[in-house]
Enzyme design. Structure first.
Site, PDB file in Angstrom:
ATOM      1  CE1 TYR A 140     -69.511 -18.456 -32.080  1.00  0.00           C
ATOM      2  CE2 TYR A 140     -67.225 -18.399 -32.763  1.00  0.00           C
ATOM      3  CZ  TYR A 140     -68.410 -17.746 -32.522  1.00  0.00           C
ATOM      4  OH  TYR A 140     -68.499 -16.400 -32.717  1.00  0.00           O
ATOM      5  CE  LYS A 190     -84.970 -16.668 -26.083  1.00  0.00           C
ATOM      6  NZ  LYS A 190     -85.593 -15.342 -25.914  1.00  0.00           N
ATOM      7  CG  ASP A 222     -84.682 -11.960 -25.074  1.00  0.00           C
ATOM      8  OD1 ASP A 222     -84.212 -12.373 -23.984  1.00  0.00           O
ATOM      9  OD2 ASP A 222     -85.872 -12.163 -25.395  1.00  0.00           O
ATOM     10  CG  ASP A 246     -69.012 -13.417 -31.724  1.00  0.00           C
ATOM     11  OD1 ASP A 246     -67.960 -12.750 -31.684  1.00  0.00           O
ATOM     12  OD2 ASP A 246     -69.674 -13.593 -32.764  1.00  0.00           O
ATOM     13  CG  ASP A 250     -68.618  -7.391 -31.897  1.00  0.00           C
ATOM     14  OD1 ASP A 250     -67.655  -7.961 -31.349  1.00  0.00           O
ATOM     15  OD2 ASP A 250     -68.690  -7.190 -33.126  1.00  0.00           O
TER      16      ASP A 250
HETATM   17  C1  IPM Z   1     -64.193 -12.741 -32.098  1.00  0.00           C
HETATM   18  C2  IPM Z   1     -64.375 -12.950 -33.572  1.00  0.00           C
HETATM   19  C3  IPM Z   1     -64.238 -14.431 -33.864  1.00  0.00           C
HETATM   20  C4  IPM Z   1     -65.339 -15.142 -33.128  1.00  0.00           C
HETATM   21  C5  IPM Z   1     -64.227 -14.794 -35.353  1.00  0.00           C
HETATM   22  C6  IPM Z   1     -63.185 -14.029 -36.119  1.00  0.00           C
HETATM   23  C7  IPM Z   1     -64.075 -16.275 -35.559  1.00  0.00           C
HETATM   24  O1  IPM Z   1     -65.582 -12.438 -33.996  1.00  0.00           O
HETATM   25  O2  IPM Z   1     -63.111 -13.062 -31.578  1.00  0.00           O
HETATM   26  O3  IPM Z   1     -65.122 -12.256 -31.447  1.00  0.00           O
HETATM   27  O4  IPM Z   1     -66.476 -15.247 -33.644  1.00  0.00           O
HETATM   28  O5  IPM Z   1     -65.101 -15.614 -32.019  1.00  0.00           O
HETATM   29 MN    MN Z   2     -66.704 -11.367 -32.452  1.00  0.00          MN
END
Ligand code: IPM
Ligand code: MN
Length: 360
Positions: A140, A190, A222, A246, A250
């Site tokens: 990042y 990884k 993975d 990240d 999710d």
């Molecule tokens: C999160 C989001 C952010 C990230 C974006 C909006 C920059 O996806 O907080 O997970 O990638 O960290």
């Molecule tokens: Mn995110």
């Protein structure tokens, strides 16, 4: 007097954060806790007003606060802007500027929402995962980065990089978190391919010596992605770098039925920042449809981690359970015969449950 910097942001951000703000103000009133909430611009809203996703006054506001509460940033309106002006940069610069290197993302099952999970109830009913994601390093922020033309061909590149101090400090956060939970830590890497994460594994092993009471396991990313679906209840604390965290957070959110339920805390040595893990959902912005519960649960984390008010954090969490018990659902968590309510009504229901809940 505690100071809260309040950044509603873009898309559904203003709606969900208004609901969360009401919850915070209700706690302040009930607890007789003097709070000063000051609003600032970040993301696309700040780009529109100042041409910069994190104008100087906004960073200063955050720096002067005891905690930051944020809605969400981004949207198609700003997608074509150069990278430095994208709304996401406002968020990334806030994280970096406040040195918020430790991102805590709890993925817990709400039993009321078992049917909303895409996985079978018996797979997810015991899920209680804490993702500890490193937040200020990795690909990042790594340099060099860019898109350039080499011999007439465009080439994009980024740098995945961690130094041992960055790894060590987030590893300590994860081990300490595990000590307060089921004492199991799974570190994600990884290491079979990437040197950065080979170092990650080495340093995590070194830090582990300070925590003999925590069982450490390493898992390739993975495989971790697969195990989260195959047998998610095996995980207690998941330690990840910025990028893997990240993605996996999710994924973990879906176990719980909706990303609209997941709160987060971003912590460093000083003030913390609190935000839902979901985005700005431009497709439903301004329609009173968004689920405010992730942001409301982020207020609980704010009270817990920045204001030392564990009892009030628990009361907010109980109020969220209470509204779910009442059958109230925003569209994202609705199933079958549930009663669908909007953002505002859901927020008001949590406030009412909080008021009905008695003293902390
Ligand atoms: C999160 C989001 C952010 C990230 C974006 C909006 C920059 O996806 O907080 O997970 O990638 O960290
Ligand atoms: Mn995110």
């Amino acid at each position: 007097m505690k100071k809260i910097a309040f950044f509603p942001g873009d898309g559904i951000g203003p709606e969900i954060s208004a609901a969360a703000r009401q919850v915070l103000e209700t706690v302040a009133e009930l607890a007789q806790m003097p709070l000063q909430i000051e609003e600032g611009l970040v993301g696309g809203a700040a780009v529109d007003a100042h041409g910069d996703p994190l104008p100087e006054p906004s960073l200063a506001l955050a720096m002067a606060a005891d905690a930051v509460l944020l809605g969400a940033v981004g949207g198609p309106k700003w997608d074509a802007l150069p990278p430095a002006q994208r709304p996401e940069q406002g968020l990334l610069r806030l994280r970096k500027g406040l040195d918020l290197y430790a991102n805590l993302r709890p993925a817990q099952i709400f039993p009321q929402l078992l049917a909303a999970s895409p996985l079978r109830p018996e797979l997810v009913q015991d899920v209680d995962i804490l993702v500890v994601r490193e937040l200020t390093g990795d690909i990042y922020f790594g340099q060099p980065r860019g898109i350039e033309v080499v011999e007439g061909k465009r080439r994009g590149y980024n740098t995945m990089v961690y130094d041992e101090d960055e790894i060590r400090r987030i590893a300590h956060v994860a081990f300490r978190a595990a000590q307060g939970r089921r004492r199991r830590l799974c570190s994600v890497d990884k290491a079979n391919v990437l040197e950065t994460t080979r170092l990650w594994r080495e340093v995590v092993n070194e830090v582990a010596r300070d925590y003999p009471d925590v069982t450490l396991e390493h898992m390739y990313v993975d495989n971790a992605a697969m195990q989260l679906i195959r047998n998610p209840a095996q995980f207690d604390v998941l330690l990840t770098g910025n990028m893997f965290g990240d993605i996996l957070s999710d994924e973990a959110s879906q176990l719980t039925g909706s990303i609209g339920m997941l709160a987060s805390a971003s912590l460093g040595e000083g003030r913390g920042m609190y935000e839902p893990i979901h985005g700005s959902a431009p497709d439903i912005a301004g329609q009173d449809k968004a689920n405010p519960l992730a942001t409301i649960l982020s207020v609980a984390m704010l009270l817990r981690h920045s204001l030392d008010q564990e009892a009030w954090a628990v009361r907010i969490e109980k109020a969220v359970h209470a509204v779910l018990d009442q059958g109230l659902r925003t569209a994202d968590i609705a199933t079958g015969d549930s009663k669908i309510v909007g953002t505002r009504a859901m927020g008001e229901a949590v406030v009412a449950a909080l008021r009905a809940g008695g003293q902390a």
